[in-house]
Design an enzyme around this catalytic site. Structure first.
Site, PDB file in Angstrom:
ATOM      1  N   SER A 444      36.831 133.519   8.445  1.00 26.80           N
ATOM      2  CA  SER A 444      38.210 134.014   8.480  1.00 26.80           C
ATOM      3  C   SER A 444      38.353 135.290   9.307  1.00 26.80           C
ATOM      4  O   SER A 444      39.472 135.711   9.583  1.00 26.80           O
ATOM      5  CB  SER A 444      38.715 134.269   7.052  1.00 26.80           C
ATOM      6  OG  SER A 444      37.967 135.288   6.423  1.00 26.80           O
ATOM      7  N   LYS A 487      44.444 139.098   0.525  1.00 25.48           N
ATOM      8  CA  LYS A 487      44.136 139.855   1.740  1.00 25.48           C
ATOM      9  C   LYS A 487      45.320 140.729   2.160  1.00 25.48           C
ATOM     10  O   LYS A 487      45.148 141.909   2.497  1.00 25.48           O
ATOM     11  CB  LYS A 487      43.767 138.898   2.869  1.00 25.48           C
ATOM     12  CG  LYS A 487      42.434 138.189   2.659  1.00 25.48           C
ATOM     13  CD  LYS A 487      42.160 137.180   3.751  1.00 25.48           C
ATOM     14  CE  LYS A 487      40.804 136.504   3.542  1.00 25.48           C
ATOM     15  NZ  LYS A 487      40.516 135.486   4.574  1.00 25.48           N
TER      16      LYS A 487
END
Length: 590
Positions: A444, A487
């Protein structure tokens, strides 16, 4: 370009569709519960498999075992047992053993009080041992033997639901159970092979259907242990999520909530609570178009909310209060973790512009801790003269997993394909996750890493007010990742502490928009235009947001042109060093 700044209605589930459904009356709610009086109303695959296991007219060749992928939860076992009872029915009362003068005889039971009479059409147990499943033969001192029934006797003629994990830990029980069910006869045996039965006991006819419930790991273990049995059993799965494709599907899910509340005698759910429950549900599934059917989660949410319920009604305030209290009880480690950023023990810049440095986003999961913690991560890249190698410091120090290494190789392949057309790249780059001391994995951060590399190659600074998450393929397309909400919230927390500028935000893959369900403080900041979320589909979109310069543009300056010009300069210097005059000068110096 495919850049989009998300508006407030795009970053949270569409609650208007719940309001549009209207408020059901008490009569309508009661009608729903009466109509859908078992869990199979929301599980058509299990209902279909169960109709095969328990047909209205039984034959000897009909299947007798069903494998069900589901949670071995007592709550689920209870609901499943209630549903199976509607399909299962026994035509006999069972049997009875008579012991007289050390002689045992078997007859059909005449009443429910007989020692081996059927207890119920369906029984369930998540844990069994030999005695609980098969009964036992007891021989008290100076007394005649005594026979105790097991679950196979008490459910004879019906259905027995068993937890698979328990049977796999005692494989001999599973083998004996299979033999007896297929043979349709129960043979008594001694639990201790060194001590045989004290006398002959007649076998009992056995007409039993078995449902083995287990998670995917247990089913995989069973498949390895006995592949023939696995392949010949009926298979079905409990659907943990309901796909919301229309308002009817949403109504179905709301009915499910009412059903769970009624079955477990919880307070009724007020229509005002549905919006808040819906938000929590999307947060749990991580997808705005899927809502949970997981019994333990729904039951847990309603039980927690019932603690704050007034007048035996769960309303919006009840759900909000229970959710707030739950987060407060669980967030000690997360707050302690964020203090490392607040105290500048972990350095994150959220206000400047820096060449070759970018804020990536990651998720940390601690064993035994219920929450995933989102954290910003500082990635830096340096460029030096070399042979085109991308030096991944995490991999060199064996602090990176295989998926992370794959992402680094994809990044290197993109750079090579973009710039090394007829020659080898004249530079090398080193990429590192700053202040990272544990093993990392996942791809990611590959979008952030690639943006840092291009910034270092072009010499153009990256706006540190933005953080980036997403994976990329070899063509630069941005792909979705997991943990998107955690996040974003992790970076927002750091920005909020350092001071919101109105220009801060997060760049995410466009395909992750459907997974957004952010906390109220982030939504409020976005509504006040103090924080932003941008979606991108290609690395060129992300680079434009980060640097303000297009990646490629035939009519203006671009990052590609800057990198190409720098590369040509380095190649020209290299050629001069390899020319005959340079070689002659070096020879003369010797």
């Amino acid at each position: 370009m495919a850049i989009s700044q998300l508006k407030i209605h795009q970053i949270q589930p569409d609650l208007s569709q719940i309001s549009a459904l209207g408020n059901p009356s008490k009569a309508e709610t009661k009608s729903v519960i009466e109509k859908s009086n078992n869990i199979l109303s929301w599980q058509p695959r299990i209902a279909s498999a169960l109709s095969m296991l328990c047909p209205s007219k039984r034959a000897s060749y009909h299947p007798r075992f069903m494998l069900l992928k589901a949670s071995e939860s007592e709550l689920f076992f209870d609901l499943l047992k209630q549903a199976v009872k509607l399909h299962a029915s026994s035509s006999t009362l069972g049997y009875s053993y008579f012991i007289n003068d050390n002689k045992v005889t078997l007859t059909e039971a005449k009443s429910k009080q007989d020692n081996f009479a059927i207890l119920d059409d369906c029984l369930a147990s998540s844990y069994v041992d030999g005695e609980k499943l098969f009964g036992c033969v007891r021989q008290p001192e100076n007394s005649q033997i005594k026979l105790d029934p097991g679950l196979v006797h008490q459910a004879n003629g019906g259905v027995l639901i068993l937890g698979l994990r328990s049977l796999l830990s005692q494989p001999t029980l599973l083998i004996k159970l299979k033999q007896m069910v297929f043979k349709q006869e129960f043979d008594w045996f001694s639990a201790d092979e060194s001590h045989p039965l004290p006398l002959s006991i007649p076998s009992m006819p056995l007409d039993l259907r078995i449902i083995l419930v287990g998670d995917r790991l247990s089913l995989a273990e069973l498949q390895d242990f006995d592949p023939e049995f696995y392949n010949t059993s009926i298979y079905a799965e409990f659907e943990n999520e309901l796909q919301i494709t229309s308002s009817d599907k949403l109504t179905t899910w709301l009915d499910y909530l009412q059903f769970i509340a009624d079955k477990f005698h919880l307070p009724s759910i007020a229509p005002s609570a549905f919006n808040k429950i819906y938000q929590e549900a999307v947060r749990f599934t991580g997808d705005q178009f899927y809502l949970p059917l997981a019994i333990d989660w729904v039951h847990g949410l309603l039980v927690n909310a019932s603690y704050y319920a007034k007048n035996e009604v769960i309303d919006e305030l009840s759900v909000a209060s229970s959710t707030k209290n739950k987060l407060w009880r669980e967030d000690y480690l997360k707050k302690r973790f964020h203090e490392e950023f607040f105290n500048k023990q972990i350095m994150i810049n959220t206000q400047d512009q820096v060449v070759g440095q970018i804020n990536g986003l990651s998720v940390v999961e601690y064993p035994g801790y219920p929450l995933a913690i989102g954290e910003p991560t500082r990635l830096s890249c340096l460029v030096h003269f070399g042979d085109g190698e991308l030096i991944d410091i995490e991999r060199k120090t064996e602090l990176a997993g295989n998926i992370h290494s794959k992402g680094m190789m994809i990044m290197q392949a993109f750079i090579m394909s973009e710039f090394a057309i007829n020659h080898q790249l004249p530079f090398s780059t080193s990429l590192v996750f700053e202040q990272s001391y544990n093993e990392i994995d996942g791809d990611s951060a590959s979008l952030a890493g690639l943006c840092a590399i291009i910034s270092a190659l072009s010499g153009q600074p990256i706006d540190q007010q933005l953080a980036v998450t997403g994976s990329v393929d070899q063509f630069g397309h941005v792909q979705s990742i997991g943990g998107i909400n955690e996040k974003i919230e992790g970076f927002f927390t750091v920005c909020q502490h350092q001071g919101l500028t109105g220009q801060q935000g997060v760049i995410i893959p466009a395909s992750n928009q459907r997974h957004l369900c952010l906390s109220d403080n982030v939504i409020e900041a976005i509504a006040q235009e103090k924080f932003s979320i941008w979606t991108v589909e290609h690395i060129a979109d992300a680079l434009y947001l980060l640097t303000g310069i297009p990646y490629k543009d035939d009519n203006a300056i671009s990052l590609y042109k800057l990198i190409y010009a720098r590369m040509q300069t380095m190649l020209l210097q290299d050629k001069k060093q390899d020319g005959w005059f340079a070689k002659w000068q070096r020879y003369c110096k010797k």
